[in-house]
Structure formats: structure tokens, C-alpha cells
Design an enzyme around this catalytic site. Sequence first.
Site, PDB file in Angstrom:
ATOM      1  CD  GLU A   1      17.933  55.051  82.575  1.00  0.00           C
ATOM      2  OE1 GLU A   1      19.052  54.190  83.414  1.00  0.00           O
ATOM      3  OE2 GLU A   1      18.034  56.031  83.304  1.00  0.00           O
TER       4      GLU A   1
ATOM      5  CE  LYS B   1      20.913  53.527  87.189  1.00  0.00           C
ATOM      6  NZ  LYS B   1      20.128  54.321  86.250  1.00  0.00           N
TER       7      LYS B   1
ATOM      8  CG  ASP C   1      29.520  38.229  85.415  1.00  0.00           C
ATOM      9  OD1 ASP C   1      29.068  39.178  85.770  1.00  0.00           O
ATOM     10  OD2 ASP C   1      30.082  37.280  85.806  1.00  0.00           O
TER      11      ASP C   1
HETATM   12  P1  NAD Z   1      36.547  30.772  80.115  1.00  0.00           P
HETATM   13  O1  NAD Z   1      36.766  29.749  80.906  1.00  0.00           O
HETATM   14  O2  NAD Z   1      35.355  30.457  79.163  1.00  0.00           O
HETATM   15  O3  NAD Z   1      37.779  31.227  78.842  1.00  0.00           O
HETATM   16  C1  NAD Z   1      38.993  31.487  79.569  1.00  0.00           C
HETATM   17  C2  NAD Z   1      39.816  30.352  78.944  1.00  0.00           C
HETATM   18  O4  NAD Z   1      40.131  30.464  77.471  1.00  0.00           O
HETATM   19  C3  NAD Z   1      41.162  30.518  79.436  1.00  0.00           C
HETATM   20  O5  NAD Z   1      41.359  29.958  80.749  1.00  0.00           O
HETATM   21  C4  NAD Z   1      42.098  29.995  78.382  1.00  0.00           C
HETATM   22  O6  NAD Z   1      42.499  28.650  78.946  1.00  0.00           O
HETATM   23  C5  NAD Z   1      41.431  30.017  77.156  1.00  0.00           C
HETATM   24  N1  NAD Z   1      41.823  30.994  76.039  1.00  0.00           N
HETATM   25  C6  NAD Z   1      42.066  30.863  75.042  1.00  0.00           C
HETATM   26  N2  NAD Z   1      42.538  32.137  74.271  1.00  0.00           N
HETATM   27  C7  NAD Z   1      42.807  32.920  75.258  1.00  0.00           C
HETATM   28  C8  NAD Z   1      43.083  34.130  75.498  1.00  0.00           C
HETATM   29  N3  NAD Z   1      43.952  34.831  74.090  1.00  0.00           N
HETATM   30  N4  NAD Z   1      43.299  34.922  76.303  1.00  0.00           N
HETATM   31  C9  NAD Z   1      42.899  34.117  77.608  1.00  0.00           C
HETATM   32  N5  NAD Z   1      42.644  33.013  77.571  1.00  0.00           N
HETATM   33  C10 NAD Z   1      42.493  32.186  76.331  1.00  0.00           C
HETATM   34  O7  NAD Z   1      36.284  31.985  80.868  1.00  0.00           O
HETATM   35  P2  NAD Z   1      36.770  32.783  81.859  1.00  0.00           P
HETATM   36  O8  NAD Z   1      37.329  34.158  81.269  1.00  0.00           O
HETATM   37  O9  NAD Z   1      37.830  31.918  82.774  1.00  0.00           O
HETATM   38  O10 NAD Z   1      35.562  32.936  83.008  1.00  0.00           O
HETATM   39  C11 NAD Z   1      34.452  33.925  82.821  1.00  0.00           C
HETATM   40  C12 NAD Z   1      33.059  33.329  82.868  1.00  0.00           C
HETATM   41  O11 NAD Z   1      33.421  33.166  84.327  1.00  0.00           O
HETATM   42  C13 NAD Z   1      32.082  34.409  82.921  1.00  0.00           C
HETATM   43  O12 NAD Z   1      31.131  33.781  82.270  1.00  0.00           O
HETATM   44  C14 NAD Z   1      31.683  34.826  84.220  1.00  0.00           C
HETATM   45  O13 NAD Z   1      30.265  34.955  84.346  1.00  0.00           O
HETATM   46  C15 NAD Z   1      32.033  33.526  84.967  1.00  0.00           C
HETATM   47  N6  NAD Z   1      32.170  33.467  86.506  1.00  0.00           N
HETATM   48  C16 NAD Z   1      32.457  34.488  87.334  1.00  0.00           C
HETATM   49  C17 NAD Z   1      32.555  34.477  88.609  1.00  0.00           C
HETATM   50  C18 NAD Z   1      32.806  35.903  89.417  1.00  0.00           C
HETATM   51  O14 NAD Z   1      32.766  36.838  88.809  1.00  0.00           O
HETATM   52  N7  NAD Z   1      32.784  35.977  90.640  1.00  0.00           N
HETATM   53  C19 NAD Z   1      32.463  33.267  89.019  1.00  0.00           C
HETATM   54  C20 NAD Z   1      32.411  32.115  88.383  1.00  0.00           C
HETATM   55  C21 NAD Z   1      32.276  32.257  87.094  1.00  0.00           C
END
Ligand code: NAD
Length: 421
Positions: A84, A262, A278
Site C-alpha cells: 500500500e 487497521k 506470522d
Molecule cells: P520453532 O519451533 O521453529 O522454533 C522455536 C524453537 O527454537 C524453540 O522451541 C527452541 O527449541 C528453539 N530455540 C533456539 N534458540 C532459541 C531462543 N533463543 N529462544 C527461543 N527458542 C529457541 O518456532 P516457534 O516459534 O515455536 O513457532 C513459530 C511458527 O509456528 C510460526 O512459523 C507460526 O506460523 C507457526 N504456527 C502458528 C500457529 C498459531 O499462531 N496459532 C499455530 C501453529 C504453528
Amino acid sequence: MEKNEKTSQIPGFYKLPIEKRRSIVKDFANLSDQDFNVFSEQMNIDLADRMIENVLGTFEIPFGIALNFRIDNKDVLIPMVVEESSVVAAASNAAKIARIHGGFKTSVSDPIMIGQIQVLDIPDLVHAAEEIIELKQNLLQIANEQDKILVNLGGGAKDVEVRILNSPLGAMIVLHLLVDVRDAMGANAVNTMVEALAPIVQEITKGKVRLKILSNLADRRIATATAIFDREKMGGEEAVDAFLESYTLATIDPYRAATHNKGIMNGIDAVLIATGNDFRAVEAGAHAYAARNGQYTSLTRYWKDGSGNLIGEIELPVAVGIVGGAGSIHPKAILCKRIMGIKSADDLSRSIASLGLAQNFAAVFALSTVGIQKGHMSLHAKNIAMMAGAKDTEIDKVAAQLVKEGKIRLDRAKEILKTLK
Ligand code: NAD
């Protein structure tokens, strides 16, 4: 500002050739030419194919940079990916006004996400709830066995709460697992934990577990930003009062609040996309939080200080990560995080809240003075000119004429274009 500190205030940036803009940002972020080349390259198709399903290609959205941001006494360049027109310029202008009084001041809570476990058909709800609390430490231990990395970083499951909710299917228990996700967004981490706990919770409650999933209403993971917007720069007391009158409607009317919020998300989504976060998750959390008291309302608050300056404040859940998710594998997202110089999810949340406030201030300010169309449409005129078929130098010529006439219409753009041929 310290003498050798880098500044996000770069006069005339918008007039510079793109190569020059790139080189300024590259120097600001201490990136090499090689690093920066990522922005000129298309995403590798194999990477795209691994990220989602049924891939045909990639889809480009313009990537710009918001200037003038000073956040907690440090200058920041904020990457924005948005389709936009005028969003980037509006944020930069608002940040310029905010810096007169020191820029944005922020706060963030601990990065606590909530996982939910829904339990139905429980024979004795009160007893089941008591049992869950009684066995809390065991539940936390099992949850933490799922993510040793998180625990070693000082995060992990920290608490369990029990809610009893009535429904057309009868009363049910909703267990909340509170997880400190450190620098991650945390969805995968939390979902793994609640799935691991589900059979145990089923056994404890003697009920039936149905849902086990993260809540996007991340109301334990709140970021705030405040800024003072200079009265004189805004055009004096009348302009500040006009702003407050306009803003007030968003506090009382969901029809206006939806548009007001928005405008906040115009900026926030753009930096979420740029950093590979996300954006649907943050959108969902923001809007649910805006309705937390029973009526959907503004995510920002404004009032006047003793000198008649406008004070703005934003408060919203910001579930973002700098590790994990798409942000760790998307080459441009990785580089955008380097441009921002962020070292933690906290840092990113602070910039996101500041950008949301800036974007909101800019929109309400424009609306309460000249109206949104004047600023917005002059940029939009370029899009209309392109839609009419204008190329290269024709685009600016057609757009300028449309703005001059005050008629930003496709039919008129086509007529003007014909006169140039
Ligand atoms: P992820 O699992 O890819 O990474 C997180 C993991 O990285 C942690 O669990 C930990 O084991 C590791 N890690 C390493 N260094 C870290 C640090 N400094 N701090 C924290 N963790 C560290 O990602 P995530 O953040 O658990 O999940 C995000 C993804 O999930 C997004 O892509 C999202 O789109 C998706 N998702 C979203 C929903 C929702 O919003 N309802 C539902 C399902 C999946």
C-alpha cells in the site's frame, strides 16, 4: 544523541536513486555488499517449495525502509514489506515528529505464551480443577521435557491455570499452560507441550480432551510504546484538539475502531512480513486484545500533556520471534533483522509497538487535518498512472497532472497519457 551514533534521520532519502538508498542502509547496518545482494535476488525456488505446498513460484511485494525512528534512545531503521502506498512515508513522518521530544519509549513483558487444553465430559469439575493444580509441578516437568533448549535458555513452561467455562455442551475445563518462549514466537514449542500433556490431563480429570493448541490472544506478552508529538509541529493547539476529537470516535465506536486499528496494523504487518513473522498470529491477538473489555476499541490512547503536546500510547500483544519459523530460513527476513540490529524478540517487539503507534498517529493526524486522500492519493496517483499504461518518465508526469487536477481516476489517467504519446 552520542557524537558517533548512527542516525535514522536521512534527509532527502526518498529522492535518492535506489542504489544510493541501498548503500546508506548497508552502511547503517554494517552489512557487506555480498550480504546486501540478497535483496536483489529472488528467493530460491527449492526453498519456497520446502516452505509451503503446491508451489508455483514466489510473489514479490515492495520492500522499503522507515526512517527517523528513535526507540529507547537508539536510532533504528525499520524494514517494511507492504503493497500500500504512503504507509512507509507516513510512519517516517510520524517518527520525525516524535523524535523532537526524544522518540519512542517502550516496555515489554516476559515472552509468555498460552497453550490451551480443552476438557469435556468431566464427572466432577471442581475436583478435577483441584487435582490439576495439585499436580501442577508434574505437569510443568512433563511440558519442559519437550523443549530442553528453551529450558536451558531460561524459558519453558512456568505455570498452569484452570478455567471452568459453560457451553451449550455443558461445563468444561480449559487448562492454560503458560510458557516462556524466550526469543521464539513459540507456537510450535507450546503446541508440542500441550499435546504431550493431553493424555495426562485426560487421566487426571477423567474427562475427554479435545483441543490442545496455542492461543493467539497472547495477553501475557504485551508491548507498549509511548511518544510525545509536538504541539507546534502538529500546527498548534487546534490541531491537537482536532486530533483528540477524531481519536475519541475510535474509543467508543467499533466501526471506527476497526479502521483505526487497521491503520496500526498497516505498519505492524509490514515489519512482521519483513522479519518473517506470522502476521496473522499478531493480527488475531491484537484484535482480540482490542475487545478484551467486552467492546472492541482502540489499541492506542492519546491525551494532552501540561504543555499542550499530544501524548500517544499503544499497548498490544506482540507474539514474535527472531529464531524459529519462516524468519530463520527466509534470506531477506534474516537480513531485515540485521538491518534493525535486533538481538532479541524483546527488541523486535519494542520496534513493532513504536511503529504501530507512529502509523496510527500519522493516519489520525492526516484524517483530522487535511483528510487522508490528499497525502494518500498523491502517491496512489502513481499506481493509477501505471494502471493506465504509463511507463518510466510518463508515470510521474501523469501522476503529477492527476494530482494537480485533484482527479485521481483511471479514465483521466488514460486521457492524460494519450496527450503524452
Ligand atoms: P520453532 O519451533 O521453529 O522454533 C522455536 C524453537 O527454537 C524453540 O522451541 C527452541 O527449541 C528453539 N530455540 C533456539 N534458540 C532459541 C531462543 N533463543 N529462544 C527461543 N527458542 C529457541 O518456532 P516457534 O516459534 O515455536 O513457532 C513459530 C511458527 O509456528 C510460526 O512459523 C507460526 O506460523 C507457526 N504456527 C502458528 C500457529 C498459531 O499462531 N496459532 C499455530 C501453529 C504453528
